[in-house]
Design a protein around this motif. Structure first.
Motif, mmCIF file in Angstrom:
data_model
loop_
_atom_site.group_PDB
_atom_site.id
_atom_site.type_symbol
_atom_site.label_atom_id
_atom_site.label_comp_id
_atom_site.label_asym_id
_atom_site.label_seq_id
_atom_site.Cartn_x
_atom_site.Cartn_y
_atom_site.Cartn_z
ATOM 1 N N TYR A 95 0.833 -1.198 0.000
ATOM 2 C CA TYR A 95 0.000 0.000 0.000
ATOM 3 C C TYR A 95 0.874 1.258 0.000
ATOM 4 O O TYR A 95 2.087 1.189 0.128
ATOM 5 C CB TYR A 95 -0.923 -0.031 1.220
ATOM 6 N N GLY A 96 0.228 2.415 -0.182
ATOM 7 C CA GLY A 96 0.968 3.671 -0.211
ATOM 8 C C GLY A 96 1.844 3.795 -1.441
ATOM 9 O O GLY A 96 2.947 4.346 -1.368
ATOM 10 N N PHE A 97 1.331 3.333 -2.579
ATOM 11 C CA PHE A 97 2.151 3.301 -3.794
ATOM 12 C C PHE A 97 2.043 4.635 -4.527
ATOM 13 O O PHE A 97 1.385 4.762 -5.558
ATOM 14 C CB PHE A 97 1.727 2.130 -4.685
ATOM 15 N N THR A 98 2.708 5.634 -3.976
ATOM 16 C CA THR A 98 2.735 6.983 -4.531
ATOM 17 C C THR A 98 3.638 7.031 -5.763
ATOM 18 O O THR A 98 4.374 6.073 -6.035
ATOM 19 C CB THR A 98 3.280 7.955 -3.483
ATOM 20 N N PRO A 99 3.642 8.136 -6.510
ATOM 21 C CA PRO A 99 4.585 8.250 -7.632
ATOM 22 C C PRO A 99 6.042 8.084 -7.204
ATOM 23 O O PRO A 99 6.834 7.446 -7.902
ATOM 24 C CB PRO A 99 4.312 9.661 -8.173
ATOM 25 N N GLY A 100 6.406 8.657 -6.049
ATOM 26 C CA GLY A 100 7.760 8.489 -5.561
ATOM 27 C C GLY A 100 8.077 7.049 -5.236
ATOM 28 O O GLY A 100 9.184 6.561 -5.499
ATOM 29 N N MET A 101 7.101 6.340 -4.646
ATOM 30 C CA MET A 101 7.302 4.931 -4.331
ATOM 31 C C MET A 101 7.433 4.109 -5.610
ATOM 32 O O MET A 101 8.241 3.167 -5.682
ATOM 33 C CB MET A 101 6.128 4.426 -3.488
#
Length: 204
Positions: A95-101
């Motif tokens: 989870y928390g798959f942001t663009p940065g991630m």
């Protein structure tokens, strides 16, 4: 977002204990509070992105993952070795798959020995929501079953009923390419296989 250098070194050393694209043992599972805190909702259209790790030496497939941009943005990385402290994992869903991630995910996988192909297809919101629910139901996938588990998930979605059941990442990649509207990105990197270039610092 910044992390201490000690944490960076420790995490990269941990990553170095597993082989890129190989199957990892199940890890401690995140709880509901941790998952809720990491939740990331993207403003981009709902989509599915098939990610394929390809060996540069012989062009064979090494691993498959599926980025799901639905009610929230996650990556389903079955039997994968990738971990990040800001991307809590339950089953094989991170989870928390942001663009940065996502950038960190690609940087982790793209090495001097591997390149990454990411194929994105926009889908209706209900299809993306169903894909997320199915990924959450799968749980932790057994060794070497990354592509097979993704193929089984896709076949349950409207419009993907003909997706082949296959163990082979490159066969899945070619099948995904056949759907109209797929946008492909290729990631190459000459970084060493020991992940010594990686840093947990990234910007969203």
């Amino acid at each position: 977002m910044r992390f201490s250098s000690v944490l960076c070194r420790a995490f990269v050393l941990m990553a170095g204990l597993v082989v890129l694209g190989a199957c990892a043992q199940p890890t401690p599972q995140a709880g509901p509070v941790e998952i809720a805190q990491a939740r990331h909702v993207s403003s981009a259209p709902p989509s599915l992105t098939l990610v394929t790790s390809i060996r540069n030496a012989d062009d064979s497939g090494a691993h498959s993952a599926l980025i799901i941009n639905g009610p929230e943005r996650v990556v389903f990385n079955p039997a994968g070795s990738w971990r990040h402290p800001l991307a809590p994992e339950r089953g094989d869903v991170h989870y928390g798959f942001t663009p940065g991630m996502e950038n960190w995910f690609f940087n982790y996988h793209a090495r001097i020995t591997y390149r990454i192909k990411a194929q994105t297809l926009e889908v209706p919101p209900e299809v993306a929501a169903q894909a997320l629910a199915l990924a959450q139901q799968v749980g932790s996938v057994g060794p070497a079953r990354c592509t097979l588990s993704i193929a089984g998930l896709l076949r349950q979605l409207p419009g993907f009923e003909d997706f082949p059941m296959t163990w082979r990442p490159r066969k899945a990649e070619r099948a995904f390419d056949a759907y109209p509207g797929v946008v492909t990105r290729l990631y190459v990197d000459d970084s060493p296989d020991d992940w010594s270039d990686l840093d947990l610092e990234f910007n969203d």
